[in-house]
Motif scaffolding. Structure first.
Motif, PDB file in Angstrom:
ATOM      1  N   SER A  64      14.772 -36.897  40.564  1.00  8.64           N
ATOM      2  CA  SER A  64      16.532 -36.591  40.743  1.00  8.64           C
ATOM      3  C   SER A  64      17.579 -37.749  40.253  1.00  8.64           C
ATOM      4  O   SER A  64      18.447 -37.336  39.710  1.00  8.64           O
ATOM      5  CB  SER A  64      16.380 -36.110  42.363  1.00  8.64           C
ATOM      6  OG  SER A  64      15.533 -34.950  42.468  1.00  8.64           O
ATOM      7  N   LEU A  68      20.157 -37.813  37.709  1.00  2.42           N
ATOM      8  CA  LEU A  68      21.554 -38.055  37.728  1.00  2.42           C
ATOM      9  C   LEU A  68      22.118 -39.208  36.709  1.00  2.42           C
ATOM     10  O   LEU A  68      23.222 -39.349  36.427  1.00  2.42           O
ATOM     11  CB  LEU A  68      21.659 -38.562  39.147  1.00  2.42           C
ATOM     12  CG  LEU A  68      23.122 -39.094  39.580  1.00  2.42           C
ATOM     13  CD1 LEU A  68      23.969 -38.468  39.639  1.00  2.42           C
ATOM     14  CD2 LEU A  68      22.739 -40.099  40.816  1.00  2.42           C
ATOM     15  N   SER A  74      26.249 -35.208  34.673  1.00  5.23           N
ATOM     16  CA  SER A  74      26.040 -36.086  35.886  1.00  5.23           C
ATOM     17  C   SER A  74      26.992 -37.453  35.654  1.00  5.23           C
ATOM     18  O   SER A  74      27.433 -38.033  36.649  1.00  5.23           O
ATOM     19  CB  SER A  74      24.694 -36.608  36.267  1.00  5.23           C
ATOM     20  OG  SER A  74      23.875 -35.217  36.671  1.00  5.23           O
ATOM     21  N   TRP A  78      29.830 -38.797  37.931  1.00  6.45           N
ATOM     22  CA  TRP A  78      29.320 -39.948  38.503  1.00  6.45           C
ATOM     23  C   TRP A  78      30.068 -40.410  39.817  1.00  6.45           C
ATOM     24  O   TRP A  78      31.291 -40.717  39.448  1.00  6.45           O
ATOM     25  CB  TRP A  78      29.229 -41.143  37.584  1.00  6.45           C
ATOM     26  CG  TRP A  78      28.391 -42.317  38.274  1.00  6.45           C
ATOM     27  CD1 TRP A  78      29.179 -43.377  38.821  1.00  6.45           C
ATOM     28  CD2 TRP A  78      27.057 -42.531  38.364  1.00  6.45           C
ATOM     29  NE1 TRP A  78      28.130 -44.168  39.214  1.00  6.45           N
ATOM     30  CE2 TRP A  78      26.972 -43.768  39.054  1.00  6.45           C
ATOM     31  CE3 TRP A  78      26.083 -41.806  38.205  1.00  6.45           C
ATOM     32  CZ2 TRP A  78      25.846 -44.200  39.498  1.00  6.45           C
ATOM     33  CZ3 TRP A  78      24.692 -42.398  38.564  1.00  6.45           C
ATOM     34  CH2 TRP A  78      24.484 -43.603  39.180  1.00  6.45           C
ATOM     35  N   GLN A  80      28.335 -38.280  41.865  1.00  8.22           N
ATOM     36  CA  GLN A  80      28.230 -36.877  42.268  1.00  8.22           C
ATOM     37  C   GLN A  80      27.260 -36.357  41.094  1.00  8.22           C
ATOM     38  O   GLN A  80      27.202 -36.811  39.982  1.00  8.22           O
ATOM     39  CB  GLN A  80      29.182 -36.156  42.776  1.00  8.22           C
ATOM     40  CG  GLN A  80      29.905 -36.894  44.100  1.00  8.22           C
ATOM     41  CD  GLN A  80      31.131 -36.292  44.244  1.00  8.22           C
ATOM     42  OE1 GLN A  80      31.519 -35.080  43.696  1.00  8.22           O
ATOM     43  NE2 GLN A  80      31.956 -36.858  45.217  1.00  8.22           N
ATOM     44  N   ALA A  81      26.582 -35.230  41.412  1.00  7.46           N
ATOM     45  CA  ALA A  81      26.044 -34.524  40.114  1.00  7.46           C
ATOM     46  C   ALA A  81      26.390 -33.008  40.361  1.00  7.46           C
ATOM     47  O   ALA A  81      26.808 -32.611  41.254  1.00  7.46           O
ATOM     48  CB  ALA A  81      24.486 -34.884  40.428  1.00  7.46           C
ATOM     49  N   VAL A  86      21.662 -30.616  42.415  1.00  6.42           N
ATOM     50  CA  VAL A  86      21.382 -31.359  43.409  1.00  6.42           C
ATOM     51  C   VAL A  86      20.949 -30.264  44.693  1.00  6.42           C
ATOM     52  O   VAL A  86      19.668 -30.698  45.232  1.00  6.42           O
ATOM     53  CB  VAL A  86      22.817 -31.837  44.209  1.00  6.42           C
ATOM     54  CG1 VAL A  86      22.504 -32.538  45.383  1.00  6.42           C
ATOM     55  CG2 VAL A  86      23.367 -32.943  43.261  1.00  6.42           C
ATOM     56  N   THR A 122      24.864 -37.930  46.397  1.00  3.86           N
ATOM     57  CA  THR A 122      25.300 -36.996  45.281  1.00  3.86           C
ATOM     58  C   THR A 122      26.136 -35.972  45.352  1.00  3.86           C
ATOM     59  O   THR A 122      26.512 -35.140  44.721  1.00  3.86           O
ATOM     60  CB  THR A 122      23.774 -36.267  44.550  1.00  3.86           C
ATOM     61  OG1 THR A 122      23.040 -35.618  45.796  1.00  3.86           O
ATOM     62  CG2 THR A 122      23.031 -37.398  44.016  1.00  3.86           C
ATOM     63  N   SER A 170      28.274 -44.752  47.271  1.00  2.00           N
ATOM     64  CA  SER A 170      28.909 -43.780  46.323  1.00  2.00           C
ATOM     65  C   SER A 170      30.327 -43.695  46.375  1.00  2.00           C
ATOM     66  O   SER A 170      31.124 -43.594  45.173  1.00  2.00           O
ATOM     67  CB  SER A 170      28.529 -42.245  46.630  1.00  2.00           C
ATOM     68  OG  SER A 170      28.960 -41.898  47.797  1.00  2.00           O
TER      69      SER A 170
END
Length: 388
Positions: A64, A68, A74, A78, A80-81, A86, A122, A170
């Motif tokens: 995963s 990503l 992704s 970035w 997040q995806a 997800v 994500t 993140s």
């Protein structure tokens, strides 16, 4: 910031692959507990089944993060995806954790740390927080309802901490991307502003110089059959003006062009006289700083250029004070075929921007009869310290 919001940011490369593997792989330490539980099982089938589920969980989890890192969508979103990918990954991980509870019992709940970290890293905040809370609730409440399972208050706390840590990383990445986007936008605006400045300066220099050259050329053509000596003098002036204009453009492009009020008043006298307009210019200038004098020089240059080009005037008067400058003529005025024919051209627009940037105000107009052109620039008076 949501995934949709992050689409407006410039596409920037995510952290180095090594950082991704380090961040995702560090959580694999928690697999020590379910691996130990699986090895301790007496039933060989259960032992193998448990180890296979643990390996499958680790592969899906690491894959995963790899997805990503490598997916174009992704990278654009970035860190997040794509939401669909997800949720598929999270659903697969939850299913593997549920299956692992068969051979491993409550020890399989250690998988929830990975699910929490992946969700927080994500998903948008409004979706990540409920996911982390749900996993912590499962870890805390499920052992209470199943006999033989140990209570997992400590693991529930670790689930919350891992989710918060992943969410924090993140958010740092999102903020850094926002700062990078702001810096890029400022750089673009700076380039655009510099281009505007150079274009405005070149327009002012060439507009004035070419106007005077045109007037002098017309005069030389009329004199060439009447007064050859004076015609040659006008042609010599034209050559000098052309050289000065070329030097001015070069200096402007190089950012070295300086305009002085004294020099522009002298040029104005020459240009107005060549056009048959009587110049009424100040012989003594009030004291002022260099920046104000340079701005007043640009004002004289643009205003006189417009008078020579459009006014059809017989007289032009320039009045200078320390905080104001006025240029007026007795020509056709505004809207009567005069300056801009009622509209502001590029030169006046640029001049208005210069004045506004320096904190002053610019007014244009004619007398009540629509005759004459009047340009007035004023600045607020400077209040000296200690005065009321």
């Amino acid at each position: 910031m949501t995934a949709q919001d992050s689409r407006s940011l410039p596409v920037a490369p995510p952290p180095r692959p090594g950082m991704i593997w380090l961040f995702s792989g560090v959580w694999l330490l928690y697999l020590v507990y379910p691996i130990g539980s699986a090895i301790a099982l007496d039933d060989v089938v259960a032992k193998v089944f448990g180890l296979v589920l643990i390996a499958a969980f680790a592969v899906v989890y690491m894959a995963s993060f790899y997805r990503l890192r490598t997916s174009p969508d992704s990278i654009t979103l970035w860190p997040q995806a794509p939401q669909r990918e997800v949720w598929i990954a999270l659903g697969t991980l939850v299913g593997l954790m549920a299956a692992a509870t068969v051979p491993l019992g409550g020890d399989a709940l250690a998988f929830s740390v990975y699910i929490s970290a992946l969700a927080a890293f994500t998903l948008p905040t409004r979706q990540a927080l409920p996911c982390v809370a749900a996993m912590a609730g499962v870890v805390l409440l499920l052992p209470l309802s199943i006999s033989g399972w140990e209570h997992q208050e400590g693991l529930a706390f670790q689930v919350g901490v891992s989710g918060f840590a992943a969410w924090g990383v993140s958010q740092i990445i999102v903020r850094n991307r926002g700062l990078a986007a702001a810096r890029e936008q400022l750089a673009v605006l700076a380039v655009a502003e510099e281009r505007l400045r150079v274009g405005r300066d070149v327009h002012d220099i060439l507009g004035h110089s070419l106007t005077v050259i045109t007037i002098k050329t017309e005069l030389a053509q009329r004199l060439i059959d009447v007064d050859v000596v004076r015609a040659k003098a006008e042609l010599a002036d034209i050559e000098e003006l052309a050289r000065e204009a070329l030097a001015g453009v070069r200096d402007t492009v190089g950012g070295l062009r300086e305009v002085s009020l004294d020099g522009e008043l002298a040029n104005a006298r020459t240009a107005l006289s060549a056009a048959g307009i009587v110049p009424e210019l100040p012989s003594i200038l009030p004291p002022m700083d260099r920046t104000r004098a340079e701005l007043f020089g640009w004002i004289v240059r643009e205003a006189v250029t417009n008078v020579v080009r459009h006014s059809d005037a017989r007289r032009c008067e320039i009045t200078v004070a320390s905080d104001s400058i006025d240029v007026s003529d007795d020509g056709r005025g505004v809207g009567n075929g005069g300056v801009g024919n009622g509209t502001e051209g590029t030169g006046l627009v640029g001049l208005r921007e210069r004045v506004a940037a320096a904190g002053g105000s610019l007014r244009l107009g004619s007398d009540r009869g629509g005759r004459g052109f009047h340009l007035a620039v004023t600045f607020p008076p400077i209040i000296e310290k200690g005065t009321e």
